[in-house]
Design an enzyme around this catalytic site. Structure first.
Site, PDB file in Angstrom:
ATOM      1  N   HIS A 186       0.832  -1.211   0.000  1.00 30.19           N
ATOM      2  CA  HIS A 186       0.000   0.000   0.000  1.00 30.19           C
ATOM      3  C   HIS A 186       0.863   1.257   0.000  1.00 30.19           C
ATOM      4  O   HIS A 186       0.573   2.235  -0.664  1.00 30.19           O
ATOM      5  CB  HIS A 186      -0.859   0.063   1.267  1.00 30.19           C
ATOM      6  N   ARG A 293       2.181 -12.672 -20.404  1.00 30.62           N
ATOM      7  CA  ARG A 293       3.161 -13.764 -20.566  1.00 30.62           C
ATOM      8  C   ARG A 293       2.901 -14.798 -19.469  1.00 30.62           C
ATOM      9  O   ARG A 293       3.415 -14.665 -18.359  1.00 30.62           O
ATOM     10  CB  ARG A 293       4.584 -13.221 -20.414  1.00 30.62           C
ATOM     11  N   ARG A 329      -1.336 -15.039 -23.693  1.00 28.51           N
ATOM     12  CA  ARG A 329      -0.486 -15.869 -24.540  1.00 28.51           C
ATOM     13  C   ARG A 329      -0.279 -17.215 -23.858  1.00 28.51           C
ATOM     14  O   ARG A 329       0.042 -17.272 -22.668  1.00 28.51           O
ATOM     15  CB  ARG A 329       0.875 -15.193 -24.755  1.00 28.51           C
ATOM     16  N   GLU A 428       6.555 -13.998 -34.869  1.00 29.12           N
ATOM     17  CA  GLU A 428       7.876 -13.722 -34.311  1.00 29.12           C
ATOM     18  C   GLU A 428       8.954 -14.635 -34.886  1.00 29.12           C
ATOM     19  O   GLU A 428      10.082 -14.635 -34.427  1.00 29.12           O
ATOM     20  CB  GLU A 428       7.851 -13.833 -32.777  1.00 29.12           C
ATOM     21  N   ASN A 451      11.093  -9.018 -30.478  1.00 27.56           N
ATOM     22  CA  ASN A 451      12.265  -9.494 -29.726  1.00 27.56           C
ATOM     23  C   ASN A 451      12.801 -10.771 -30.373  1.00 27.56           C
ATOM     24  O   ASN A 451      14.001 -10.904 -30.622  1.00 27.56           O
ATOM     25  CB  ASN A 451      11.908  -9.784 -28.261  1.00 27.56           C
ATOM     26  N   ASP A 452      11.885 -11.705 -30.659  1.00 34.13           N
ATOM     27  CA  ASP A 452      12.311 -12.937 -31.317  1.00 34.13           C
ATOM     28  C   ASP A 452      12.471 -12.742 -32.821  1.00 34.13           C
ATOM     29  O   ASP A 452      13.416 -13.255 -33.418  1.00 34.13           O
ATOM     30  CB  ASP A 452      11.310 -14.061 -31.042  1.00 34.13           C
ATOM     31  N   ARG A 462      20.136 -12.968 -29.249  1.00 35.09           N
ATOM     32  CA  ARG A 462      20.224 -11.650 -28.606  1.00 35.09           C
ATOM     33  C   ARG A 462      21.123 -11.650 -27.364  1.00 35.09           C
ATOM     34  O   ARG A 462      21.554 -10.620 -26.898  1.00 35.09           O
ATOM     35  CB  ARG A 462      18.831 -11.103 -28.259  1.00 35.09           C
ATOM     36  N   CYS A 499       3.931  -6.474 -29.768  1.00 38.28           N
ATOM     37  CA  CYS A 499       4.160  -6.551 -28.324  1.00 38.28           C
ATOM     38  C   CYS A 499       5.644  -6.705 -28.002  1.00 38.28           C
ATOM     39  O   CYS A 499       6.013  -6.827 -26.844  1.00 38.28           O
ATOM     40  CB  CYS A 499       3.336  -7.679 -27.709  1.00 38.28           C
TER      41      CYS A 499
END
Ligand code: PEP
Ligand code: MG
Length: 566
Positions: A186, A293, A329, A428, A451-452, A462, A499
Site C-alpha cells: 500500500h 506472458r 499468450r 515472431e 524481440n524474437d 540476442r 508486443c
C-alpha cells in the site's frame, strides 16, 4: 551507495528523518476487573477510529478517495464483531486488553500471511498496522507527527505503514526509503499516487542512515546516495529537473485517447507477467493488456499450476480490467525460459528447439489444462488467446482444433465461456512473417514479437555479445518483415499489434504508423511516452519517413536518418 527496490519513480534530494520504531513491549497483567478492562479496550478502539477517520480525511485531499478507503478499512477491521467478540472473551478469561488484542490479531495475521494470494497477504499487513495502532493507544505511546516534518524531508523507516503514510504532506516530503515493502505494498502505491520518489527493501537501512544527513533518492534505479558531493548533487539536480519537465508534459496525455496528429485512433495496451500487473497497466493509463506472458505463473512454482489455480489467475486479471482487452499468450517456455520441474531436455540449439507451441502441442494435457482455464475465465472479461512461436499453419490449426474440442466439452458440462473468443498468433519467426498471407486467413489477429523476430530474421542470438551488432529491429531485413506482416494482416482485415520492445521505440513509431499497425503493446511505464510520440505524427509525415527508410540499405543509415526526424 544503498540499493533497494525503486517503487516510485523520480529523484528526491533532502535530509533524512528517521521514524523510530517504538517498543511495543509490555508485561501482560492478570485482570481482576474485567468490566473496566473491556471498557479500556473499547475506549482505545474509539480513539483509534477517531484518529483513523482524521487520517482518512487528510488522505482524501492529498491522494484521493481510493487511498482514504484503505484507511477506513482499518476501522472495519477493528470493529469486526468476530474480532472484538474474541478479544472480549480473552479479557473475560483474565487477559489484559493488550495481550488479548495482540493474540487475536496475531492469529489473523498468520492465517492471512500463509496464503499465496497477494491481496489476502496485504490484509495481513493491514491487521498488523491496526494492531500497532491499538497497542500504542493502550500503552500511551505518541507517534512522531509526520505531517509536521519540515520541507525537504526524506522519510526513513523500517516499514511505512498506511497510517504513517496518511500523515505525509507532499509539499514537504521529497523521498521515502524503507527496510521492508515492495512494489505492490500500500505504501508503495501511495508513494506513486503522491508522486514521491521511493526506494524500499533496503537491507539494514536504519543502521546505515543518520537523522539530518543529506541523501539522494533515485526511485527509478532503486539507489540511495548518502552525503553526496557537489558533483553528484549537481548531476542529480539536473536529472531531477529533466524528469519533472518530462513528467509534467506526459501528464497532459493521461486519460486521453491514443491518436495521431491527424486523428487516427490507435490501441495502446500493456505487456504483463502477473494478474496483479493488470492493475499497474490501468494505473499507468494503459487501455488493456496486449500480452499476458503466462509462463511466469509456471516459473514461480515448483510444480505445474492446476486448471483451477490458472483459472483464478486469468479471471483475476480479467476482472481487474473490467471488459478492457486481455490477450493471454499460451505457455512460451524453452529458449531462454527454463522451468526446472517440466524436465525439458538440454538442447544444443534451444532457440531452434522444442519450445513454446511446439512443446504444448506435444504435451497436450498441459496445453489443454491451460486452454480450459483460459476459456473458463473468458466469461469474466474480454479475453483473447494467442499462440507463441507459430512457424506453420498446421500449428495454428491444431491449436484451434483443440480449443474447439474444449469448447464442446465445456458446453456439455454446462460451463460458461465466451463462444466468440478470438484466437490470434504471435508473428515472431521468419517463417511466420514470410507466410503471413497464409496465416492471416485463419488467425483472428496478429501480434508482432520483434524481440524474437529480430533474432530469427538476423540468425543471431540476442544474448550473444559477439553477434549483438547484428541484433537490431532497424535492420532493413527486419523492417521488411514487419512491413510485410502488417500488410498481410490489413489485406485480410484482421487487427495487427506489436508486443515486442520495438513498439515503444520512438524511432519505430513513425514506421509502424505508416505500415498500418493498429495496436501498440508496451510496458506500463511507457504508456504515456508512446501516446505522446504517436500524437506527434501525421500519416503523411510518417509515410515520408517510412519511404526514405525503406530506400536505405544499412542499419546505420536507417538509424542516422531516423535520428534526424524524431
Ligand atoms: C517477442 O518475442 O517480441 C515477445 C514479445 O515475446 P518474448 O519477449 O516473451 O519472447
Ligand atoms: Mg517471443
Amino acid at each position: 551507495m544503498l540499493k533497494g527496490t525503486g517503487v516510485s519513480d523520480g529523484i528526491g534530494i533532502g535530509r533524512v528523518l528517521v521514524i523510530e520504531e517504538h517498543s511495543l513491549e509490555y508485561t501482560p497483567k492478570a485482570i481482576t476487573d474485567k468490566k473496566a478492562e473491556t471498557e479500556r479496550f473499547n475506549d482505545a478502539v474509539k480513539i483509534f477510529c477517531k484518529n483513523t477517520e482524521k487520517q482518512a480525511d487528510s488522505l482524501r485531499i492529498s491522494a484521493g478517495e481510493k487511498e482514504a478507503e484503505i484507511m477506513l478499512g482499518h476501522i472495519s477491521i477493528v470493529k469486526d464483531p468476530y474480532l472484538t467478540g474474541e478479544v472480549e472473551k480473552l479479557i473475560n478469561d483474565g487477559q489484559c486488553a493488550e495481550s488479548a488484542f495482540e493474540n487475536i490479531c496475531d492469529m489473523f495475521i498468520s492465517i492471512f500471511s500463509s496464503t499465496d494470494d497477494e491481496l489476502t497477504k496485504q490484509r495481513a499487513a493491514d491487521v498488523r498496522d491496526v494492531k500497532t495502532g491499538i497497542l500504542k493507544i493502550l500503552l500511551g505511546i505518541d507517534d512522531i507527527d509526520i505531517s509536521e516534518a519540515p520541507k525537504g524531508t526524506v522519510l526513513a523507516a523500517k516499514e511505512l505503514t498506511p497510517s504513517m503514510a496518511a500523515g505525509i504532506n507532499k509539499e514537504n516530503i521529497v523521498g521515502i526509503i524503507t527496510e521492508t515493502g515492495g512494489t505492490t505494498s500500500h505504501s508503495a502505491i501511495l508513494a506513486r499516487v503522491l508522486e514521491i520518489p521511493a526506494v524500499m527493501s533496503i537491507p539494514d537501512l536504519l543502521k546505515l542512515v543518520q537523522n539530518g544527513n543529506t541523501v539522494i533518492v533515485d526511485g527509478s534505479s532503486g539507489e540511495v546516495l548518502e552525503s553526496p558531493d557537489n558533483a553528484q548533487l549537481e548531476r542529480y539536480t539536473e536529472k531531477q529537473e529533466q524528469l519533472l519537465r518530462e513528467r509534467r508534459e506526459l501528464e497532459n496525455f493521461r486519460g486521453k485517447v491514443t491518436v495521431s496528429a491527424d486523428g487516427e485512433r490507435y490501441e495502446l495496451v500493456c505487456n504483463i507477467g502477473k494478474p496483479e500487473d493488470a492493475a499497474k497497466a490501468l494505473e499507468f493509463d494503459g487501455e488493456g493488456v496486449g500480452l499476458f506472458r503466462t509462463e511466469f505463473l509456471f516459473m514461480d512454482k515448483t510444480s505445474l499450476p492446476s486448471e483451477d489455480e490458472q483459472f483464478r489467475e486469468y479471471k483475476k486479471a480479467a476482472l481487474i480490467l473490467k471488459g478492457k482487452p486481455l490477450i493471454i499468450r499460451t505457455l512460451d517456455i524453452g529458449g531462454d525460459k527454463e522451468i526446472p520441474y517440466m524436465g525439458l531436455k538440454k538442447e544444443d540449439n534451444p532457440f531452434m528447439g522444442f519450445r513454446a507451441i511446439r512443446y504444448c502441442l506435444k504435451n497436450r494435457e498441459i496445453f489443454k489444462t491451460q486452454l480450459r482455464a483460459i476459456l473458463r475465465a473468458s466469461s469474466f472479461g474480454n479475453i483473447s488467446i494467442m499462440f507463441p512461436l507459430i512457424t506453420c499453419i498446421e500449428e495454428l490449426r491444431e491449436g484451434t482444433a483443440l480449443i474447439e474440442e474444449i469448447k464442446s466439452e465445456l458446453r456439455t458440462e454446462g460451463t460458461e465461456f465466451d463462444e466468440n473468443i478470438r484466437v490470434g498468433i504471435m508473428v515472431e519467426t521468419a517463417s511466420a512473417a514470410v507466410i503471413a498471407d497464409i496465416l492471416a486467413k485463419e488467425a483472428d489477429f496478429f501480434s508482432i514479437g520483434t524481440n524474437d523476430l529480430t533474432g530469427y530474421t538476423m540468425s543471431c542470438d540476442r544474448g550473444n555479445s559477439d553477434v549483438s551488432y547484428l541484433y537490431s529491429v532497424l535492420q532493413p531485413s527486419v523492417l521488411r518483415m514487419i512491413k510485410r506482416i502488417i500488410e498481410c494482416a490489413r489485406e485480410n482485415n484482421i487487427p495487427v499489434g506489436m508486443c515486442g520492445e520495438a513498439a515503444a521505440d520512438p524511432m519505430m513509431i513513425p514506421l509502424l504508423i505508416s505500415f498500418g499497425l493498429t495496436e501498440f503493446s508496451v510496458s506500463a511505464p511507457s504508456v504515456l511516452k508512446v501516446r505522446k510520440c504517436i500524437s506527434g505524427w501525421t500519416k503523411q509525415k510518417a509515410d515520408e519517413a517510412a519511404k526514405k527508410v525503406m530506400s536505405l540499405d544499412t542499419r546505420q543509415s536507417v538509424y542516422d536518418y531516423l535520428k534526424t526526424v524524431i
